[in-house]
Write an enzyme that holds these catalytic residues in place. Structure first.
Site, PDB file in Angstrom:
ATOM      1  N   ASP A   6       0.856  -1.185   0.000  1.00  0.00           N
ATOM      2  CA  ASP A   6       0.000   0.000   0.000  1.00  0.00           C
ATOM      3  C   ASP A   6       0.896   1.240   0.000  1.00  0.00           C
ATOM      4  O   ASP A   6       2.120   1.123   0.047  1.00  0.00           O
ATOM      5  CB  ASP A   6      -0.974  -0.040   1.196  1.00  0.00           C
ATOM      6  N   GLY A  42     -11.504   3.443   0.459  1.00  0.00           N
ATOM      7  CA  GLY A  42     -12.426   4.228   1.276  1.00  0.00           C
ATOM      8  C   GLY A  42     -13.742   3.553   1.578  1.00  0.00           C
ATOM      9  O   GLY A  42     -14.710   4.215   1.951  1.00  0.00           O
ATOM     10  N   ASP A  72      -7.903  -7.656   0.194  1.00  0.00           N
ATOM     11  CA  ASP A  72      -7.013  -7.858   1.326  1.00  0.00           C
ATOM     12  C   ASP A  72      -7.788  -7.496   2.570  1.00  0.00           C
ATOM     13  O   ASP A  72      -8.726  -6.693   2.510  1.00  0.00           O
ATOM     14  CB  ASP A  72      -5.774  -6.937   1.242  1.00  0.00           C
ATOM     15  N   CYS A 128     -12.543 -28.824   6.727  1.00  0.00           N
ATOM     16  CA  CYS A 128     -11.277 -28.169   6.375  1.00  0.00           C
ATOM     17  C   CYS A 128     -10.130 -29.173   6.411  1.00  0.00           C
ATOM     18  O   CYS A 128     -10.057 -30.013   7.292  1.00  0.00           O
ATOM     19  CB  CYS A 128     -11.004 -27.030   7.350  1.00  0.00           C
ATOM     20  N   CYS A 174      -6.847 -28.230   6.504  1.00  0.00           N
ATOM     21  CA  CYS A 174      -5.595 -27.556   6.888  1.00  0.00           C
ATOM     22  C   CYS A 174      -4.871 -28.320   7.988  1.00  0.00           C
ATOM     23  O   CYS A 174      -5.450 -29.186   8.649  1.00  0.00           O
ATOM     24  CB  CYS A 174      -5.868 -26.104   7.301  1.00  0.00           C
ATOM     25  N   CYS A 189      -6.639 -28.376  11.414  1.00  0.00           N
ATOM     26  CA  CYS A 189      -7.819 -29.240  11.490  1.00  0.00           C
ATOM     27  C   CYS A 189      -7.450 -30.722  11.374  1.00  0.00           C
ATOM     28  O   CYS A 189      -8.127 -31.578  11.945  1.00  0.00           O
ATOM     29  CB  CYS A 189      -8.830 -28.835  10.415  1.00  0.00           C
ATOM     30  N   HIS A 246      -5.490 -21.799  10.186  1.00  0.00           N
ATOM     31  CA  HIS A 246      -6.830 -22.234   9.795  1.00  0.00           C
ATOM     32  C   HIS A 246      -7.627 -21.111   9.136  1.00  0.00           C
ATOM     33  O   HIS A 246      -8.227 -21.311   8.071  1.00  0.00           O
ATOM     34  CB  HIS A 246      -7.632 -22.791  10.973  1.00  0.00           C
TER      35      HIS A 246
HETATM   36 ZN   LIG Z   1      -8.623 -25.778   9.151  1.00  0.00          ZN
END
Ligand SMILES: [Zn+2]
Length: 387
Positions: free
Chosen positions: A93, A229, A279, A317, A319, A322, A348
């Site tokens: 930014d 904005g 973002d 999930c 990941c 998890c 996660h």
């Molecule tokens: Zn997860």
């Protein structure tokens, strides 16, 4: 040298767009979500973690990097990619948003923003030109123009004045980048000559001001366009309406970035309105506070009902968190304040966000986005946030 940035649109489904952009550090598939790496790191995440959850691009905050360790120190390390050990795309930014948040510690004039560091009170001046120079030293793949950030609520006159100033600053940013690209770099060590630059549309919630801002910004000719904005306190239906209308005024063959947004629902709703990039600190910040996004809605891991819950955080999930740990363990780590808990929770939440983006892209390519959208909104709203 010209920009090494390019964008290709592969498919559309309703207002939703599937595409990709190329940068000197690799390709990013859109719609994309960019985890926020405020101080040269996405808090608690190692590079390996970010790659595992599927982050293709991260965001760096110019304000924080300027203050510590300093843009010139980073340039001497070869730029931000080399310094932080992230060889993939980075967007920075302009630093404006943080400076505007300093309230009484800053003064805005046509020249730029004078401010005092929140760390030691030392004085800085951020101008459109210096915002470009700092980002050139950082060497991000996408730099942002310096814009004036308007507080919400704002009067129409103020929104108009602010959008006009942002357009004048955008022009100065573009001229400064053109100068650097022409080789006239002075004392600026340009660490990524292929850096692209995005313009930013302002104008608060006033659609005619937004439309004029979009026209003025597009006229300057950037590699992509952001909507700034928003998500500053306005009602969500107004935000969606401004996003949808403003996106219509941006070139179809260039990427559109909605800055600082938002919830998982916001991502899906704004993809539906033609946004390609997002973002937000929400997944990482919420994770450190024990607020977790799951396929069944949001949960707060400190809730007593998880004390002896041996199930995974989110059964849907895949990941690391998890796959490896129970809700009972994650709650324990949170309650005793272990940093490992923050890292597991962040892993996660980012996984949930980036997996959502993957599912969005799949749905657009299969032309089933509208069905995905309805099912997603139904499932994530099943559980309300519990505190
Ligand atoms: Zn997860």
């Amino acid at each position: 040298m010209s920009s090494a940035f390019s964008f290709a649109l592969h498919a559309r489904d309703g207002g939703a767009r599937l595409g990709e952009f190329r940068t000197p550090h690799g390709v990013v598939q859109t719609p994309a979500f960019m985890p926020v790496g405020t101080q040269g790191t996405v808090k608690t995440m190692r590079r390996h973690d970010l790659e595992e959850v599927g982050a293709q691009i991260i965001l760096g905050n110019t304000y924080h990097l300027l203050l510590r360790p300093g843009d010139e120190l980073i340039a001497r390390r070869g730029g931000l990619h080399a310094f932080i050990g992230w060889p993939h795309p980075i967007l920075t930014d302009s630093g404006g948003y943080q400076v505007f948040s300093l309230a009484e510690r800053r003064k805005i004039t046509e020249a730029g923003a004078e401010f005092r560091s929140h760390i030691d009170g030392s004085a800085y001046m951020l101008t459109p030109e210096s915002a470009v120079d700092i980002q050139a030293r950082l060497g991000s793949d996408i730099g942002m123009v310096l814009d004036e950030c308007l507080a919400y609520p704002a009067l129409r006159d103020d929104a108009e004045r602010s959008a006009d100033r942002s357009a004048r600053w955008a022009k100065r940013c573009r001229e400064r980048l053109d100068q650097l690209r022409s080789g006239d770099t002075g004392d600026v060590a340009v660490t990524n000559p292929g850096q692209a630059q995005f313009g930013i549309v302002q104008g608060g919630v006033f659609q005619d001001v937004r439309d004029a801002s979009a026209a003025a910004t597009v006229d300057l000719g950037f590699e992509g366009y952001a909507i700034g904005g928003l998500s500053v306190g306005e009602p969500v239906d107004i935000m969606y309406s401004v996003v949808g209308e403003t996106a219509r005024h941006l070139p179809a063959d260039q990427p559109r970035y909605l800055m600082g947004t938002g919830t998982p629902e916001d991502l899906v709703e704004c993809v539906a309105r033609g946004i390609d990039m997002f973002d937000c600190v929400m997944p990482t910040r919420a994770a450190r506070h024990g607020q977790l996004f799951t396929s069944e809605g949001r949960i707060n891991i400190k809730n007593a009902r998880f004390a002896e819950d041996d199930g995974p955080l989110d059964p849907a999930c895949g990941c690391y968190t998890c796959r490896t740990h129970s809700r009972a363990y994650l709650r324990h780590l949170y309650m005793v304040g272990e940093t490992t808990g923050s890292a597991l929770n962040t892993l996660h939440n980012l996984s949930f966000y980036l997996d959502t983006m993957r599912r969005i892209r799949d749905a657009i390519s299969l032309r089933t986005f509208e069905r995905f959208r309805q099912e997603f909104l139904r499932s994530v709203s099943r559980l309300s946030p519990d505190s």
